[in-house]
Design a protein around this motif. Structure first.
Motif, mmCIF file in Angstrom:
data_model
loop_
_atom_site.group_PDB
_atom_site.id
_atom_site.type_symbol
_atom_site.label_atom_id
_atom_site.label_comp_id
_atom_site.label_asym_id
_atom_site.label_seq_id
_atom_site.Cartn_x
_atom_site.Cartn_y
_atom_site.Cartn_z
ATOM 1 N N VAL A 69 26.611 40.404 12.065
ATOM 2 C CA VAL A 69 27.106 39.034 11.929
ATOM 3 C C VAL A 69 28.324 38.812 12.828
ATOM 4 O O VAL A 69 28.438 37.798 13.523
ATOM 5 N N ARG B 192 29.328 40.637 15.515
ATOM 6 C CA ARG B 192 29.167 40.904 16.938
ATOM 7 C C ARG B 192 27.839 40.403 17.512
ATOM 8 O O ARG B 192 27.754 40.131 18.702
ATOM 9 N N GLY B 193 26.810 40.298 16.664
ATOM 10 C CA GLY B 193 25.489 39.954 17.184
ATOM 11 C C GLY B 193 25.023 38.551 16.889
ATOM 12 O O GLY B 193 23.962 38.140 17.347
ATOM 13 N N GLY B 194 25.787 37.816 16.078
ATOM 14 C CA GLY B 194 25.407 36.438 15.783
ATOM 15 C C GLY B 194 24.320 36.290 14.743
ATOM 16 O O GLY B 194 23.756 35.199 14.587
ATOM 17 N N ASP B 195 23.996 37.342 13.991
ATOM 18 C CA ASP B 195 22.981 37.237 12.938
ATOM 19 C C ASP B 195 23.501 36.362 11.802
ATOM 20 O O ASP B 195 24.694 36.364 11.500
ATOM 21 N N ARG B 196 22.591 35.652 11.127
ATOM 22 C CA ARG B 196 22.968 34.798 10.001
ATOM 23 C C ARG B 196 21.940 34.948 8.873
ATOM 24 O O ARG B 196 21.135 34.050 8.627
ATOM 25 N N LYS C 232 23.139 44.315 20.387
ATOM 26 C CA LYS C 232 23.518 43.087 21.102
ATOM 27 C C LYS C 232 23.354 43.285 22.608
ATOM 28 O O LYS C 232 22.804 42.429 23.320
#
Length: 287
Positions: free
Chosen positions: A112, A114-118, A169
Motif C-alpha cells: 500500500v 510503496r506499490g499503490g495497492d488498495r 513495484k
C-alpha cells in the motif's frame, strides 16, 4: 483473468521454493558462521545473476531505479538472510517458520505504501487474523525462552516485506528476474569482500548438510525463487499474491519435521491450518 492466474501460479511456485529456506539455513548455520553464510549466498547468487544479465544483454536500470534496487538488496539480499541466520542460532527452524505467517501482512502494508495497492477492508480483517494467530502462537510457546531469536525474526519479517513490495513495484518496469539479478549485482562487491573476510578457518569441519544448505539458499532461495515470486507479485498484485506466504509455514513445517527431525507440536499444525484458511479469505477481498 489469465494474467491474474499466471501471477498466482508464479507466486505459489515462489512460495514452495522459499519454504525450504529456513530449514536449509538451519542446516547451514550448524557449521557456517551466519555472517559468512549471508555473504556467501549473496555472492554466489550475484555471480549467477550477472551472468544472466550479460547472457540476455539486459539494459541497465535508470539512475532513478538505483534507490529502489538498494532497498531490495538491503531487504532480501542482506537483511532477511542475515537476521534469520542469526535467529536460527537461538531458535529451531520449526519455531522460526511460524513467524513467516506475519510476512503477508508486512508485504501488504508496504504494498500500500510503496506499490499503490488498495485492498478492501475485509482483506485486512483476514490478513490481520492470520497474523494474530501467528503472534498468539509465539506468545503461548514462550517467547521469553529466546527473546533474541524472536526479535531477530520480527526484524527479518519487516525488512523482507519492504524488499518484496519494492521489488514487485520495480518488476512492473524492469521484469521480475531482472530486479533480483540487478539487486544481487549491486550488492556483489560488498558481499564478495565480506565472504573472503569471514571465511571459516578450515573447511574440513564443514559437514555435507551445511554445504547442501548453502547450495539451496544460494541458488533457490536467493535467485530462482525470486524469479517466480516477483513475477507473481507484479502480475497478481502485491497485497493479493503476498497472502500466499501464509501457506509457507505449512510447507516449511513439513520440511523441518521430515529433513531436520524437529518436533512439530499439534498447536503448530492448528495455527498453520488457521493461517492457511485466512489466505483464501484474504484472496477473495484483495481487490
Amino acid at each position: 483473468m489469465e494474467k491474474s492466474f499466471d501471477g498466482w501460479l508464479s507466486g505459489f511456485i515462489g512460495v514452495l521454493i522459499f519454504s525450504g529456506s529456513l530449514p536449509a539455513t538451519r542446516l547451514a548455520v550448524m557449521d557456517f558462521d551466519p555472517t559468512f553464510l549471508t555473504a556467501a549466498r549473496a555472492a554466489i547468487a550475484g555471480l549467477l545473476g550477472i551472468a544472466m544479465l550479460l547472457l540476455f544483454r539486459e539494459k541497465r536500470p535508470e539512475r532513478g531505479d538505483l534507490v529502489s534496487l538498494a532497498v531490495v538488496a538491503l531487504g532480501v539480499v542482506v537483511g532477511f538472510p542475515l537476521l534469520t541466520a542469526l535467529a536460527l542460532k537461538h531458535v529451531t527452524s520449526a519455531h522460526s517458520i511460524i513467524f513467516v505467517g506475519l510476512l503477508p501482512l508486512a508485504t501488504a502494508i508496504f504494498g500500500v505504501l510503496r506499490g499503490g495497492d488498495r485492498p478492501r477492508p475485509a482483506f485486512w480483517l483476514f490478513s490481520c487474523l492470520g497474523s494474530a494467530l501467528v503472534a498468539g502462537f509465539a506468545l503461548t510457546q514462550g517467547v521469553t525462552a529466546s527473546p533474541v531469536g524472536d526479535s531477530l525474526m520480527l526484524g527479518a519479517i519487516i525488512v523482507c516485506g519492504l524488499g518484496y513490495a519494492e521489488g514487485a513495484k520495480l518488476s512492473r518496469k524492469l521484469g521480475g528476474w531482472q530486479v533480483i539479478c540487478w539487486a544481487l549485482s549491486l550488492s556483489l562487491p560488498v558481499m564478495l569482500a565480506l565472504s573472503f573476510a569471514t571465511l571459516p578457518p578450515s573447511f574440513e569441519t564443514i559437514g555435507s548438510s551445511a554445504w547442501i544448505g548453502l547450495g539451496y539458499v544460494s541458488l533457490f532461495s536467493m535467485l530462482i525463487g525470486f524469479v517466480f515470486w516477483y513475477r507473481g507479485l507484479a502480475q497478481g498484485g502485491i497485497a493479493a499474491v503476498g497472502q500466499l506466504q501464509l501457506l509457507q509455514p505449512f510447507f516449511g513445517l513439513a520440511l523441518a519435521a521430515s529433513l531436520l527431525h524437529e518436533k512439530v507440536s499439534p498447536m503448530m499444525v492448528v495455527v498453520t491450518l488457521g493461517v492457511v484458511a485466512c489466505v483464501f479469505g484474504a484472496k477473495k477481498f484483495a481487490r
